[in-house]
Design a protein around this motif. Structure first.
Motif: not given
Length: 182
Positions: A85-103
């Motif tokens: 509506g009247k609000s518009r959020l814009r965001s830049w971000d940086a993150s660390a991630y970990g991923r586990y593959y089941f196979q």
């Protein structure tokens, strides 16, 4: 609704056209990916007849390295845009991630992921920063020995303090990514 249908159909059609086993994951295998998600939601608050249309678009670039055949760790840089509506959020971000593959071998490889990051957001001329977290589950479908399409369901939680009040944003999104393994 039509955009959501296309988001679902394009990777399924692409994956059904050609598949490959992809590489056997091992320590030092690397992955880079570009992903995007889009959602359009209508919110109705209890006791209020006004509906609020909320549109969210997010893109990420990620780069990760396998520490063993099942675990990948890496960084993401992204852009988040939410129009409510009247609000518009814009965001830049940086993150660390970990991923586990089941196979770690095969054409289709399911996985789970967690991330922790930092975001710089702006809403109606007011800026703030936030720490955010997210979790997701998905599948990697190899198209060739080094490329893949990924489909995931992701949840993201971030909280900003615009104009002295908290703005909590919880987003659930269907995300599509194109990945290159090397």
């Amino acid at each position: 609704m039509r955009a959501t249908l296309w988001i679902l159909l394009v990777p399924l059609v692409a994956a059904s056209c050609t598949t490959a086993n992809g590489p056997a994951f091992r320590a030092e295998t690397a992955r880079s990916a570009f992903s995007g998600s889009w959602s359009d939601t209508t919110l109705t608050r209890p006791g209020n007849r006004n509906e609020l249309e909320v549109t969210t678009m997010a893109t990420d670039f990620s780069m990760g390295v396998f520490v063993n055949p099942e675990i990948e760790g890496g960084v993401k840089v992204g852009f988040f845009d939410q129009d409510a509506g009247k609000s518009r959020l814009r965001s830049w971000d940086a993150s660390a991630y970990g991923r586990y593959y089941f196979q770690s071998t095969g054409t289709l490889r399911p996985w789970g992921e967690a991330q922790l990051g930092y975001a710089q957001g702006r809403d109606q001329g007011v800026s703030d920063t936030a720490v955010f977290w997210g979790v997701g589950a998905g599948m990697t479908q190899f198209l060739t020995d080094s490329t893949a399409v990924e489909l995931s369901l992701d949840y993201d939680q971030r909280s900003f303090a615009f104009r002295g009040g908290d703005t909590d944003i919880a987003t659930t999104a269907l995300t599509i990514a194109y990945s290159i393994f090397f």
